[in-house]
Design an enzyme around this catalytic site. Structure first.
Site, PDB file in Angstrom:
ATOM      1  CE1 TYR A  69      -2.859  -3.175   0.347  1.00 15.72           C
ATOM      2  CE2 TYR A  69      -3.233  -2.685   2.642  1.00 15.72           C
ATOM      3  CZ  TYR A  69      -3.426  -3.486   1.553  1.00 15.72           C
ATOM      4  OH  TYR A  69      -4.219  -4.606   1.662  1.00 15.72           O
ATOM      5  N   PRO A 216     -15.118  -5.631   2.788  1.00 16.47           N
ATOM      6  CG  PRO A 216     -15.105  -4.712   4.944  1.00 16.47           C
ATOM      7  CD  PRO A 216     -14.216  -4.964   3.748  1.00 16.47           C
ATOM      8  CB  ALA A 218     -18.956  -4.785  -2.237  1.00 23.05           C
ATOM      9  CG  LEU A 222     -22.371  -5.284   0.340  1.00 21.36           C
ATOM     10  CD1 LEU A 222     -21.456  -6.271   1.063  1.00 21.36           C
ATOM     11  CD2 LEU A 222     -23.826  -5.653   0.586  1.00 21.36           C
TER      12      LEU A 222
END
Ligand SMILES: NC(=O)c1ccc[n+]([C@@H]2O[C@H](COP(=O)([O-])OP(=O)(O)OC[C@H]3O[C@@H](n4cnc5c(N)ncnc54)[C@H](OP(=O)(O)O)[C@@H]3O)[C@@H](O)[C@H]2O)c1
Length: 323
Positions: A69, A216, A218, A222
């Site tokens: 990252y 988690p 998306a 979501l």
């Protein structure tokens, strides 16, 4: 929303490291660094500090970052944010990952001091192999990780994106050294349930390995925000926009069901998605939503303060399977 639910800590695998069911993923803080850094906006450090503080204030005690990252940018941003929030090393847990592409396990000891340098005095609670794609075997990787543990450079060992067979090999190699495999970090959400059928979840249960669920919400799909306000997509471009556009109508029944429970708990749809993840399989699954805004980190932490009933989780399970 009921806000007095005590946050239960959970062990990372069979280690003594205790984390909250939700941690904060800080890949979103990689902006400006290398290939992955190009995928994210550059967030000013003050804003990063505020996001990290919001997570901590909401009760989150751990953070997920990686060498990949931004080649140190995300790790350094995290350390700066934790320092600004006045947190000392023993108050938080940091999970980070070794970048395996085009490398051998011999690189693991050569780059560990870079990780520790970027983390600026915070220790590595868990060190993962980011992907199953190095030139070395999992056995060689695990031996290198075990050496780091014995040298006191890391506190536990994990893997990421490992399939069941590779998980077993990593687990067995560490067992010879008397070390548990703490985690396997994999993609898992109400919209991506592959680990329930490809053996990863069952293997984790059998071996006592914690699943860290990534992506988690998306990447926002979501949370229902694109369903409720499709114009948000107008400001986007590229693969992320195309993928969101393709999936909005398909996923609407799930968003509607989640919205119903969000109203009941005075929560948000994002919080319902996270709550389902950390409760549906018991303590074996923890998760690390990312955030680019303070409110998102606040919401993520708030998702630990209520609990969907078994019937409600079963309903989301059913709707998600029918999509
Ligand atoms: N091990 C691996 O291979 C791997 C791969 C991917 C990720 N990860 C880890 O998992 C973490 C999370 O995964 P991810 O970032 O891919 O996916 P994610 O957590 O599903 O999505 C994060 C994005 O969703 C939006 N969001 C989050 N909370 C929200 C809320 N409450 N309301 C509205 N929107 C919200 C934000 O997008 P906007 O900024 O557009 O608002 C945010 O940047 C990463 O930070 C990283 O640590 C690991």
């Amino acid at each position: 929303m009921e806000t007095n639910k005590k946050i239960q800590l959970t062990h990372l695998g069979k280690t003594d490291i205790l984390v909250t069911p939700i941690g904060l993923g800080v890949m979103e803080m990689a902006g400006g660094g290398g290939l992955i850094g190009r995928m994210f906006p550059i967030i000013p450090q003050e804003e990063k500090n505020a996001i990290i503080k919001a997570a901590l204030d909401g009760g989150i005690n751990w953070f997920d970052t990686a060498e990949m990252y931004g080649a140190g940018i995300s790790e350094q941003s995290l350390a700066t944010g934790l320092k600004a929030a006045g947190k000392s090393d023993h108050e938080v847990v940091i999970a980070t990952k070794w970048q395996p592409f085009l490398r051998t396990a011999g690189n693991i000891p050569r780059t560990i001091n870079d990780r520790l340098h970027f983390l600026g005095g915070y220790s590595i609670g868990n060190y993962m192999i980011h992907q199953p794609y190095s030139f070395s075997s999992p056995e060689a990787e695990m031996n290198a990780m075990a050496n780091l543990m014995e040298a006191g450079k890391i506190r536990s060992v994990g893997v990421s994106n490992f399939d069941p067979a590779r998980m077993r090999r990593a687990h067995a190699a560490l067992a010879i050294r008397g070390i548990p495999l703490a985690v396997n970090q994999v993609r898992y959400s109400l919209l991506n349930r592959q680990i329930e059928t490809n053996g990863v979840l069952d293997t984790a249960k059998e071996l006592g390995v914690t699943i860290i669920a990534y992506t988690p919400v998306a990447r926002g799909l979501l949370t229902g925000k694109y369903h409720k306000d499709p114009e948000l997509l107008d400001r986007m471009s590229g693969w992320r926009k195309a993928s969101l556009q393709r999936n909005i109508e398909r996923t609407r029944p799930l968003i509607n069901a989640m919205d119903e429970f969000a109203n009941k708990y005075e929560a948000t749809i994002a919080q319902v998605a996270l709550n389902w993840l950390i409760n549906f399989n018991g303590e074996i699954v923890v998760t690390i939503p990312g955030a680019t805004k303070v409110l998102q980190a606040e919401e993520s932490a708030g998702a630990m303060k209520f609990r969907l009933s078994a019937d409600e989780m079963a309903r989301l399970d059913e709707v998600s399977h029918k999509l």
